[in-house]
Design a protein around this motif. Structure first.
Motif, PDB file in Angstrom:
ATOM      1  N   GLU A 161       1.631   4.145   0.090  1.00  0.00           N
ATOM      2  CA  GLU A 161       1.791   4.060   1.546  1.00  0.00           C
ATOM      3  C   GLU A 161       1.566   2.636   2.034  1.00  0.00           C
ATOM      4  OE1 GLU A 161       0.487   7.900   3.910  1.00  0.00           O
ATOM      5  OE2 GLU A 161      -1.025   7.410   2.418  1.00  0.00           O
ATOM      6  N   ALA A 162       0.471   2.021   1.586  1.00  0.00           N
ATOM      7  CA  ALA A 162       0.189   0.642   1.983  1.00  0.00           C
ATOM      8  C   ALA A 162       1.248  -0.310   1.430  1.00  0.00           C
ATOM      9  CB  ALA A 162      -1.198   0.234   1.499  1.00  0.00           C
ATOM     10  N   PHE A 163       1.717  -0.029   0.220  1.00  0.00           N
ATOM     11  CA  PHE A 163       2.712  -0.897  -0.424  1.00  0.00           C
ATOM     12  C   PHE A 163       4.009  -0.936   0.387  1.00  0.00           C
ATOM     13  CE2 PHE A 163       5.727  -2.231  -3.741  1.00  0.00           C
ATOM     14  CZ  PHE A 163       5.030  -3.292  -4.302  1.00  0.00           C
ATOM     15  N   ASN A 164       4.337   0.167   1.027  1.00  0.00           N
ATOM     16  CA  ASN A 164       5.529   0.185   1.881  1.00  0.00           C
ATOM     17  C   ASN A 164       5.408  -0.828   3.017  1.00  0.00           C
ATOM     18  OD1 ASN A 164       6.858   2.205   0.428  1.00  0.00           O
ATOM     19  ND2 ASN A 164       5.940   3.856   1.630  1.00  0.00           N
ATOM     20  N   TYR A 165       4.219  -0.920   3.601  1.00  0.00           N
ATOM     21  CA  TYR A 165       3.997  -1.909   4.660  1.00  0.00           C
ATOM     22  C   TYR A 165       3.993  -3.325   4.081  1.00  0.00           C
ATOM     23  CZ  TYR A 165       2.959   1.812   7.946  1.00  0.00           C
ATOM     24  OH  TYR A 165       3.070   2.910   8.757  1.00  0.00           O
TER      25      TYR A 165
END
Length: 270
Positions: free
Chosen positions: A145-149
């Motif tokens: 999830e954080a990697f998407n940002y």
């Protein structure tokens, strides 16, 4: 339809009735975001009309305790705007001092290789990469999830390298001149006492284990060997962790933030 001025007054009063902190500021951010203007431009456009429906969803989210940054979907950090939302830690202003310290330390290296461990939104590593075009910055993050940002925020930053991985597994990349990290450092037992908004943020970005030092141990055990000679580790730390970090690493310079709290640990490989 109502004017922006009326909307600001109405939302501010509603937030104050719910004892929401920084009521006027949050109301201003919501109104300006819906109107597509900067906060600083509000007075110029205060008589412009807006549909109340365009504001209702954001107001409801703030009322439920959702962080303003998530509601807006973006937040200013250092010299850039970063996309943020559910699943990624919100950038804090005190963390900008970690960026400043890294940039100062980088002056001694010609073409520095830099790791940003537990990168999250990338606010630290990407800010450094943008300022140091001669550097290569490896941003390591394990949460998808954080990697998407992180991916969204890295667009156009050609010297950033993104790695989806747990820092327990040291990536096969060149050795670093500087390692930066703002790891989870809150003691597991202290998390339940945090303010309501914090619980919208990912637990994995907050929980540093029983004593708050789990990730610092990983960095000490697995990444000092990944530093070049005279390499530097820069860590954001909790405001009561200076002594623990010194004990863990053997020696460390503890740098205080603008509020006078322990905030950054600087460790030099000798």
């Amino acid at each position: 339809m109502i004017t922006l001025k009326t909307a600001l007054e109405s939302i501010t009063n509603a937030f104050k009735e719910q004892t929401i902190d920084e009521a006027e500021f949050k109301a201003l951010c919501i109104v300006c975001d819906a109107a597509g203007i900067k906060n600083s431009e509000f007075r110029l456009y205060s008589d412009r009309e807006i549909d109340e429906k365009a504001l209702s969803q954001s107001v409801t989210k703030i009322m439920s305790g959702e962080p303003l940054q998530y509601v807006l979907g973006k937040w200013d950090f250092y010299e850039s705007e970063f996309f943020v939302g559910e699943g990624v830690l919100i950038p804090r202003p005190e963390t900008e001092e970690l960026v400043e310290t890294a940039l100062e330390c980088a002056k001694q290296f010609e073409n520095p290789v830099i790791y940003d461990l537990c990168s999250g939104s990338g606010c630290i590593g990407l800010s450094v990469a943008k300022k140091l075009s001669s550097s290569i910055v490896y941003c390591v993050e394990k949460s998808e999830e954080a990697f998407n940002y992180l991916q969204k925020n890295s667009q156009g930053i050609t010297n950033a390298r993104l790695i989806l991985s747990d820092i327990n597994f040291v990536p096969d990349i060149p050795k670093a001149d500087i390692i930066i990290s703002n790891p989870p450092y809150i003691k597991s037992g202290d998390i339940k006492g945090l303010q309501k908004e914090i619980f919208f943020e990912p637990l994995m970005a907050l929980d540093g284990g029983e004593d708050g030092l789990d990730f610092y141990r990983i960095i000490k055990d697995k990444y000092i060997s990944r530093l070049n000679e005279n390499g530097i580790i820069l860590l954001e730390i909790g405001n009561e962790q200076g002594g623990d970090i010194k004990s863990l690493f053997g020696s460390a310079e503890i740098i205080k933030d603008i509020y006078g709290n322990d905030r950054i640990a600087k460790i030099i490989k000798e």
